[in-house]
Design an enzyme around this catalytic site. Structure first.
Site, mmCIF file in Angstrom:
data_model
loop_
_atom_site.group_PDB
_atom_site.id
_atom_site.type_symbol
_atom_site.label_atom_id
_atom_site.label_comp_id
_atom_site.label_asym_id
_atom_site.label_seq_id
_atom_site.Cartn_x
_atom_site.Cartn_y
_atom_site.Cartn_z
ATOM 1 N N GLU A 1 3.753 -7.965 3.939
ATOM 2 C CA GLU A 1 3.265 -8.283 2.602
ATOM 3 C C GLU A 1 4.448 -8.309 1.655
ATOM 4 O O GLU A 1 5.284 -7.395 1.669
ATOM 5 C CB GLU A 1 2.305 -7.176 2.169
ATOM 6 C CG GLU A 1 0.993 -7.644 1.638
ATOM 7 C CD GLU A 1 0.107 -6.463 1.304
ATOM 8 O OE1 GLU A 1 -0.766 -6.160 2.115
ATOM 9 O OE2 GLU A 1 0.321 -5.825 0.255
ATOM 10 N N ASP B 1 -1.583 -1.032 -9.839
ATOM 11 C CA ASP B 1 -0.526 -0.340 -9.111
ATOM 12 C C ASP B 1 -0.114 0.964 -9.770
ATOM 13 O O ASP B 1 -0.082 1.090 -10.991
ATOM 14 C CB ASP B 1 0.699 -1.248 -8.980
ATOM 15 C CG ASP B 1 0.469 -2.340 -7.942
ATOM 16 O OD1 ASP B 1 0.143 -1.978 -6.799
ATOM 17 O OD2 ASP B 1 0.580 -3.518 -8.284
#
EC number: 4.2.1.20
Lengths: 276, 404
Positions: free
Chosen positions: A49, A60
């Protein structure tokens, strides 16, 4: 067959789950992320990724927020991230690459231009955190035209009634956000996964990857018992960030240490036979 | 107004939460079920006479509504043109329009059985208003506030603490409103089941832009009726300052279908050409941030730029999606005013009307001061004086070079 489909078919044949490590593009600079990409593929990453840096990564935790800031300071752009993919593809045509990020840089780049350039560079899948199914029509026809999978996120809050809505028209694999929270914070327990993954299996035949909070080889092995792949991001970035020198550069030894962790994680998922 | 309006502009958004191409629900899947639950709960509440009666009760007896409409006679004389009226939402409990929305949202939180309140704040007015209603309803409250704003809005930080809220300084980015909103969204993702996020402006994922507008539209509804009573007609122009745009849409919404010129005033900071401003419509382009598609200050790569304004409440690189729509169709005129112009208007208001305005409506007043002299004395301008300036006296003193 797409690289993603081929990879999960191979994992099924081998009777094991895969490892998906994460690299934030341009963290702390282009060269380091290019080295990490190549190194991870050599050390047993089954898919990789690549984080597309964004100023406001709402889902995040502090680790990826800071990685994004370092990357943007190093001159990261979406075009630059696609360049990293292109360079990787020149030497590796098998390991699938999944771009993960937020919608605005893609909109700014232009949706059609982005999907065309991403396909040409060798991107296999895209995860857009702030693009729920309800808004996916913005991107989906373009991605499908260029044979890129739009990887759907499923969360613990996604109800059984909602699962078919989220999984409708999905391809590649399903990304299970195993905790209610931001990246790199809590960790789902084996009990959580034993409850949650079968719930997803009932709704889909697609491979299921588990991310958010998978940090150690032991945790990756636990995920490998239930799911088809484990995503590890914040733990690797934490290791890298802790070893940056005074100028913010990554010394070779710390890059090596991150890759050693990838080796250990890959061994852990390989040591675990799938329960199903 | 030049463009004909084929249908009412007061019926948006559509069922996807869109105002034209703006708005929508751009949130992570973890939040999506919550957003849908919130939308269903709000739709049900809106149609429930008991809920609306309760809302009205608190507006009247706790907030102190209706707020007066004030003919600013000395200011009108000094400007020498159109008559200027102030809608005095600075007289609300807590000193700004923000409390209208907070009452509505906390009643909804209670109705949904939520037990924990979070909010973001820039100037601190929305934080104070949220802390106030959380105290009133006995719910724990956490307010995310950029560390830069914590520094420049100390009185409001202390107010929130007195009211029992926990203020969490946010140090990411430029540590202002945008970053506070990111952090509040992160908290919400982590605490989805028990937490209600009271968003302070008419932005964010659907249903927030519509819901906040609806709760704030009491401003325009009252002002419209008060104007009819005072002058027997509607104003020629209605003017409000815009950060995210909640006080402006609250004023404008009642007038959208009328022959009233509507003007929104963005913060031009140190000047539009300086790059240090918060004028999303004047200098931004459409993109997606904080759950909605709208005009944003961003660079060529789609990275969000830091906004600047002397007013912490306007210091935001985006704007509510309904404003983006009203801008694109030309129904509302959007202009901008610099820090210096706002400071001059701030002082003008103090000395001519005996009212210390917040720096946010001082931006609106600066534009009033520009256009009123160009209009005939039989014309009428209605301005939303959406907050009082007690919180800003330290900032203003510093800019005027005075020690207090």
């Amino acid at each position: 067959m797409s690289r993603i489909a081929a990879t999960f078919a191979r994992l099924r044949d081998e009777g094991r789950a895969g490892l998906i490590p994460f690299v934030e593009a341009f963290d702390p600079d282009r060269e380091t992320s290019a080295t990490l990409l190549a190194g991870m593929a050599a050390r047993g990453a089954d898919l990789i990724e690549i984080g597309m840096p964004f100023t406001d990564p709402m889902a995040d935790g502090p680790t990826i927020q800071q990685a994004g800031r370092r990357a943007l300071r190093a001159g990261a752009t979406l075009a630059g991230t696609l360049g990293l993919v292109r360079d990787f593809r020149a030497v590796n045509d098998t390991v699938p690459l999944i771009l993960m990020g937020y919608l605005n840089p893609i909109l700014s780049y232009g949706v059609e231009r982005f999907t065309a350039d991403a396909a040409a560079a060798g991107v296999d899948g895209v995860i857009v955190v702030d693009l729920p199914t309800e808004e996916a029509d913005l991107l989906l026809p373009h991605l499908r035209h260029h044979r890129i999978d739009l990887i759907r996120l499923v969360a613990p809050t996604t109800t059984d009634e909602r699962l078919p809505v989220v999984l409708n028209d999905s391809s590649g694999f399903v990304y299970y956000v195993s905790i209610t929270g931001i990246t790199g914070t809590r960790t789902a327990s084996a009990e959580d996964l034993a409850r949650d993954i079968p719930r997803l299996r009932k709704a889909t035949d697609m491979p299921i990857a588990v991310g958010f909070g998978v940090r150690t080889p032991a945790q990756a092995a636990t995920v490998a018992k239930f799911a088809d792949a484990a995503v590890v991001a914040s733990a690797l970035i934490d290791k890298l960030a802790a070893g940056l020198d005074a100028e913010g550069k990554a010394p070779p030894a710390i890059v090596e240490a991150v890759l050693d962790d990838v080796t250990a994680l890959a061994a852990a998922v390989r040591g675990e036979r799938r329960a199903a | 107004m030049n463009k004909p309006i084929p249908n009412s502009l007061r019926t948006l958004p559509d069922d996807r939460g869109r105002f034209g191409e703006f708005g929508g629900r751009f949130v992570a899947e973890t939040l999506m079920p919550l957003i849908l639950e919130l939308e269903a709960a709000y739709e049900a509440a809106k149609d429930d006479p008991d809920f609306m009666r309760e809302f009205q009760y608190y507006l009247q007896h706790y907030v102190g509504r209706p707020s007066p409409l004030w003919f600013a006679e000395r200011l009108t004389k000094q400007l020498g043109g159109a008559k200027v009226y102030f809608k005095r939402d600075e007289l609300n409990h807590t000193g700004a329009h923000k409390i209208n929305n907070c009452i509505g949202q906390i009643l909804l939180a209670k109705r949904m059985g939520k037990t924990r309140i979070i909010a973001e704040t820039g100037a601190g007015q929305h934080g104070v208003a949220t802390a106030t209603v959380a105290a009133l309803f006995g719910l724990p409250c956490i307010v995310y506030m950029g560390a830069t704003d914590v520094e420049r809005q100390q009185p409001n930080v202390f107010r929130m603490k007195l009211l029992g809220a926990e203020v969490r300084p946010v140090t990411s980015g430029a540590a202002t409103l945008k970053d506070a909103m990111n952090e509040a969204l992160r908290d919400w993702v982590a605490n989805v089941r028990d937490t209600f996020y009271i968003i302070g402006t008419a932005a964010g994922p659907h249903p927030y832009p519509a819901m906040v507008r609806d709760f704030q539209s009491v401003i325009g509804v009252e002002a419209r009726a008060q104007m009819m009573e005072a002058e027997g007609r509607l104003p020629d122009a209605a003017i409000a300052a815009i950060g995210g745009g909640s006080n402006a849409i609250g004023l404008f919404h009642a007038f959208l279908d009328d022959q009233v010129k509507l003007i929104g005033v963005e913060a031009a900071g140190r000047g539009l050409e300086s790059g240090e401003h918060a004028a999303s419509l004047a200098r931004g382009r459409p993109g997606v941030l904080h759950g909605n598609r709208t005009y944003l200050l961003q660079d060529d790569d789609g990275q969000i730029l830091e906004a600047h304004s002397i007013s912490a409440g306007l210091d935001y690189p985006g704007i509510g999606p309904e404003h983006s729509y009203l801008h694109d169709i030309g129904r509302v005129e959007y202009v901008s005013v610099t820090d210096d112009e706002a400071l001059a208007a701030f002082q003008l208001c103090c000395r001519t009307e005996g009212i210390i305005p917040a720096l946010e409506p001082a931006h609106a007043l600066a534009h009033v001061a520009k256009i009123a002299p160009t209009m005939d004395p039989d014309k009428i301008i209605l301005m939303n004086l959406c907050g009082r300036g007690d919180k800003d006296i330290f900032t203003v003193a510093r800019h005027l070079g005075e020690q207090i």
